[in-house]
Design a protein around this motif. Sequence first.
Motif, PDB file in Angstrom:
ATOM      1  N   GLY A  44       0.796  -1.217   0.000  1.00 13.67           N
ATOM      2  CA  GLY A  44       0.000   0.000   0.000  1.00 13.67           C
ATOM      3  C   GLY A  44       0.832   1.272   0.000  1.00 13.67           C
ATOM      4  N   THR A  45       0.143   2.396   0.104  1.00 19.96           N
ATOM      5  CA  THR A  45       0.781   3.710   0.096  1.00 19.96           C
ATOM      6  C   THR A  45       0.051   4.612   1.093  1.00 19.96           C
ATOM      7  OG1 THR A  45       1.252   3.451  -2.262  1.00 19.96           O
ATOM      8  CG2 THR A  45       1.435   5.672  -1.350  1.00 19.96           C
ATOM      9  N   PRO A  46       0.775   5.247   2.009  1.00 22.02           N
ATOM     10  CA  PRO A  46       0.115   6.150   2.965  1.00 22.02           C
ATOM     11  C   PRO A  46      -0.730   7.198   2.255  1.00 22.02           C
ATOM     12  CG  PRO A  46       2.405   5.795   3.589  1.00 22.02           C
ATOM     13  CD  PRO A  46       2.234   5.177   2.239  1.00 22.02           C
ATOM     14  N   ASN A  47      -1.887   7.485   2.836  1.00 18.86           N
ATOM     15  CA  ASN A  47      -2.829   8.481   2.306  1.00 18.86           C
ATOM     16  C   ASN A  47      -3.388   8.112   0.940  1.00 18.86           C
ATOM     17  OD1 ASN A  47      -2.540  10.360   4.561  1.00 18.86           O
ATOM     18  ND2 ASN A  47      -0.497  10.760   3.736  1.00 18.86           N
ATOM     19  N   ARG A 153      -5.203  -7.908   9.997  1.00 18.91           N
ATOM     20  CA  ARG A 153      -3.959  -7.429  10.582  1.00 18.91           C
ATOM     21  C   ARG A 153      -3.998  -5.903  10.673  1.00 18.91           C
ATOM     22  NH1 ARG A 153       2.141  -8.908   9.578  1.00 18.91           N
ATOM     23  NH2 ARG A 153       3.158  -6.884   9.860  1.00 18.91           N
ATOM     24  N   LEU A 154      -3.582  -5.375  11.821  1.00 19.48           N
ATOM     25  CA  LEU A 154      -3.460  -3.932  12.021  1.00 19.48           C
ATOM     26  C   LEU A 154      -1.993  -3.521  12.129  1.00 19.48           C
ATOM     27  CD1 LEU A 154      -6.290  -3.335  14.666  1.00 19.48           C
ATOM     28  CD2 LEU A 154      -6.433  -3.111  12.169  1.00 19.48           C
ATOM     29  N   ALA A 155      -1.135  -4.436  12.532  1.00 11.25           N
ATOM     30  CA  ALA A 155       0.286  -4.149  12.678  1.00 11.25           C
ATOM     31  C   ALA A 155       0.881  -3.689  11.356  1.00 11.25           C
ATOM     32  CB  ALA A 155       1.033  -5.391  13.168  1.00 11.25           C
ATOM     33  N   SER A 156       1.577  -2.562  11.383  1.00 11.83           N
ATOM     34  CA  SER A 156       2.260  -1.975  10.220  1.00 11.83           C
ATOM     35  C   SER A 156       1.304  -1.356   9.202  1.00 11.83           C
ATOM     36  CB  SER A 156       3.148  -3.001   9.510  1.00 11.83           C
ATOM     37  OG  SER A 156       3.996  -3.663  10.401  1.00 11.83           O
ATOM     38  N   GLN A 157       0.011  -1.405   9.482  1.00  9.71           N
ATOM     39  CA  GLN A 157      -0.945  -0.775   8.559  1.00  9.71           C
ATOM     40  C   GLN A 157      -0.781   0.739   8.639  1.00  9.71           C
ATOM     41  OE1 GLN A 157      -2.592  -0.545   5.775  1.00  9.71           O
ATOM     42  NE2 GLN A 157      -3.830  -2.370   6.261  1.00  9.71           N
ATOM     43  N   HIS A 158      -1.099   1.434   7.569  1.00 11.17           N
ATOM     44  CA  HIS A 158      -0.925   2.881   7.541  1.00 11.17           C
ATOM     45  C   HIS A 158      -1.892   3.556   8.519  1.00 11.17           C
ATOM     46  CE1 HIS A 158       1.556   1.999   4.174  1.00 11.17           C
ATOM     47  NE2 HIS A 158       0.549   1.539   3.456  1.00 11.17           N
ATOM     48  N   THR A 190     -13.112   8.005  21.432  1.00  7.99           N
ATOM     49  CA  THR A 190     -12.993   9.427  21.166  1.00  7.99           C
ATOM     50  C   THR A 190     -12.115   9.630  19.926  1.00  7.99           C
ATOM     51  OG1 THR A 190     -10.987   9.736  22.486  1.00  7.99           O
ATOM     52  CG2 THR A 190     -13.109   9.888  23.643  1.00  7.99           C
ATOM     53  N   ALA A 191     -12.164  10.816  19.353  1.00  6.41           N
ATOM     54  CA  ALA A 191     -11.336  11.125  18.193  1.00  6.41           C
ATOM     55  C   ALA A 191      -9.850  10.991  18.537  1.00  6.41           C
ATOM     56  CB  ALA A 191     -11.639  12.535  17.692  1.00  6.41           C
ATOM     57  N   SER A 192      -9.484  11.397  19.740  1.00  6.13           N
ATOM     58  CA  SER A 192      -8.095  11.288  20.183  1.00  6.13           C
ATOM     59  C   SER A 192      -7.673   9.826  20.308  1.00  6.13           C
ATOM     60  CB  SER A 192      -7.913  12.003  21.522  1.00  6.13           C
ATOM     61  OG  SER A 192      -6.601  11.849  22.016  1.00  6.13           O
ATOM     62  N   GLU A 193      -8.555   8.984  20.860  1.00  2.93           N
ATOM     63  CA  GLU A 193      -8.238   7.557  21.000  1.00  2.93           C
ATOM     64  C   GLU A 193      -8.062   6.898  19.634  1.00  2.93           C
ATOM     65  OE1 GLU A 193     -10.390   6.420  25.252  1.00  2.93           O
ATOM     66  OE2 GLU A 193     -11.590   6.488  23.410  1.00  2.93           O
ATOM     67  N   ILE A 194      -8.887   7.281  18.683  1.00  2.00           N
ATOM     68  CA  ILE A 194      -8.767   6.731  17.332  1.00  2.00           C
ATOM     69  C   ILE A 194      -7.410   7.084  16.740  1.00  2.00           C
ATOM     70  CG2 ILE A 194      -9.603   7.005  14.958  1.00  2.00           C
ATOM     71  CD1 ILE A 194     -12.447   7.089  16.088  1.00  2.00           C
ATOM     72  N   GLN A 195      -7.000   8.332  16.886  1.00  2.00           N
ATOM     73  CA  GLN A 195      -5.708   8.766  16.357  1.00  2.00           C
ATOM     74  C   GLN A 195      -4.559   8.002  17.010  1.00  2.00           C
ATOM     75  OE1 GLN A 195      -4.853  10.892  13.955  1.00  2.00           O
ATOM     76  NE2 GLN A 195      -6.902  11.601  13.411  1.00  2.00           N
ATOM     77  N   HIS A 196      -4.627   7.865  18.322  1.00  2.00           N
ATOM     78  CA  HIS A 196      -3.541   7.201  19.040  1.00  2.00           C
ATOM     79  C   HIS A 196      -3.492   5.703  18.737  1.00  2.00           C
ATOM     80  CE1 HIS A 196      -3.555  10.835  21.823  1.00  2.00           C
ATOM     81  NE2 HIS A 196      -2.321  10.758  21.381  1.00  2.00           N
ATOM     82  N   LEU A 197      -4.642   5.073  18.608  1.00  5.61           N
ATOM     83  CA  LEU A 197      -4.658   3.658  18.258  1.00  5.61           C
ATOM     84  C   LEU A 197      -4.074   3.432  16.856  1.00  5.61           C
ATOM     85  CD1 LEU A 197      -8.178   2.592  19.599  1.00  5.61           C
ATOM     86  CD2 LEU A 197      -5.961   1.685  20.367  1.00  5.61           C
ATOM     87  N   ALA A 198      -4.440   4.317  15.930  1.00  7.64           N
ATOM     88  CA  ALA A 198      -3.926   4.211  14.559  1.00  7.64           C
ATOM     89  C   ALA A 198      -2.406   4.340  14.548  1.00  7.64           C
ATOM     90  CB  ALA A 198      -4.557   5.278  13.686  1.00  7.64           C
ATOM     91  N   GLN A 199      -1.908   5.305  15.279  1.00 14.78           N
ATOM     92  CA  GLN A 199      -0.457   5.519  15.328  1.00 14.78           C
ATOM     93  C   GLN A 199       0.245   4.356  16.024  1.00 14.78           C
ATOM     94  OE1 GLN A 199      -0.247   9.338  17.244  1.00 14.78           O
ATOM     95  NE2 GLN A 199      -1.164  10.405  15.498  1.00 14.78           N
ATOM     96  N   TYR A 200      -0.400   3.787  17.035  1.00 13.17           N
ATOM     97  CA  TYR A 200       0.188   2.676  17.771  1.00 13.17           C
ATOM     98  C   TYR A 200       0.392   1.461  16.850  1.00 13.17           C
ATOM     99  CZ  TYR A 200       0.888  -1.154  21.018  1.00 13.17           C
ATOM    100  OH  TYR A 200       1.403  -2.242  21.652  1.00 13.17           O
ATOM    101  N   PHE A 201      -0.650   1.081  16.152  1.00 15.92           N
ATOM    102  CA  PHE A 201      -0.547  -0.099  15.285  1.00 15.92           C
ATOM    103  C   PHE A 201       0.363   0.146  14.087  1.00 15.92           C
ATOM    104  CE2 PHE A 201      -4.580  -1.369  17.410  1.00 15.92           C
ATOM    105  CZ  PHE A 201      -4.151  -2.611  17.875  1.00 15.92           C
ATOM    106  N   ALA A 202       0.335   1.352  13.552  1.00 23.14           N
ATOM    107  CA  ALA A 202       1.193   1.673  12.414  1.00 23.14           C
ATOM    108  C   ALA A 202       2.668   1.582  12.788  1.00 23.14           C
ATOM    109  CB  ALA A 202       0.876   3.072  11.883  1.00 23.14           C
ATOM    110  N   ALA A 203       2.969   1.849  14.055  1.00 24.69           N
ATOM    111  CA  ALA A 203       4.376   1.850  14.512  1.00 24.69           C
ATOM    112  C   ALA A 203       4.912   0.451  14.789  1.00 24.69           C
ATOM    113  CB  ALA A 203       4.502   2.712  15.765  1.00 24.69           C
ATOM    114  N   ILE A 204       4.059  -0.557  14.791  1.00 31.89           N
ATOM    115  CA  ILE A 204       4.527  -1.927  15.032  1.00 31.89           C
ATOM    116  C   ILE A 204       5.205  -2.431  13.771  1.00 31.89           C
ATOM    117  CG2 ILE A 204       3.857  -4.299  15.593  1.00 31.89           C
ATOM    118  CD1 ILE A 204       1.483  -3.198  17.121  1.00 31.89           C
ATOM    119  N   LYS A 205       6.516  -2.560  13.824  1.00 31.32           N
ATOM    120  CA  LYS A 205       7.300  -2.970  12.655  1.00 31.32           C
ATOM    121  C   LYS A 205       8.087  -4.240  12.959  1.00 31.32           C
ATOM    122  CE  LYS A 205       6.202   0.883  10.440  1.00 31.32           C
ATOM    123  NZ  LYS A 205       5.324   0.910   9.268  1.00 31.32           N
TER     124      LYS A 205
END
Length: 205
Positions: A44-47, A153-158, A190-205
């Motif tokens: 894939g490609t971010p954005n 899978r959510l790990a490494s997803q954008h 919450t909107a903040s929780e969604i953002q943080h969860l997205a960043q958390y899973f994206a950072a799993i490399k």
Amino acid sequence: MPIKNIFRSIIGLSALLLVQAPAFAATPPAAMVCESCHGTAGLGTPNLAPMLAGMDKDYLVEQINHFKNGNRNNPSMTSMVMTLPTPESVQQVAAFFASLPAPTITDIEKRGDNVIISDPTRKLVYQGDWTRNIPACATCHGPSGLGVAHFPRLASQHADYITSQLTAWQTKQRTGDHNNVMATIAQQLTASEIQHLAQYFAAIK
């Protein structure tokens, strides 16, 4: 070293490399249009487009059909899936992307590995929040978000993709989940929780 022995060594090394090299299936014609956004490796490609590599085949079939029947709305994907007119072509595309290797995660964290978690995002991932009827993400999506069958899978997803999908569940723009599970969970975040969860899973490399 005699010249013939050098040639033998080169031939032997070449054969060893051929045996050890990963074998990737050729892109089936039905999947070629998908590669323009999801990439030849399915990462894939971010954005632009999510990672599909290594996803469960049946999950991918289900999602393609959701785009076909309107359970998922995305103008680009809606037009793309129309290039897959038969169940066989859908199966072919899903099988191809499922066969591609996803990024390898070496430090896998399982639910229950840590009893005390202070970080609120990691707490949602591994313990949930039962005061709001939110189960741990790892309950369905597996250790470190590596995915379990129909739970992707959510790990490494954008991060942008995870954010957009949780928001789509929350606003009922995406439907079709089993027993309305994801919609129910997303509506509690919450909107903040969604953002943080997205960043958390994206950072799993």
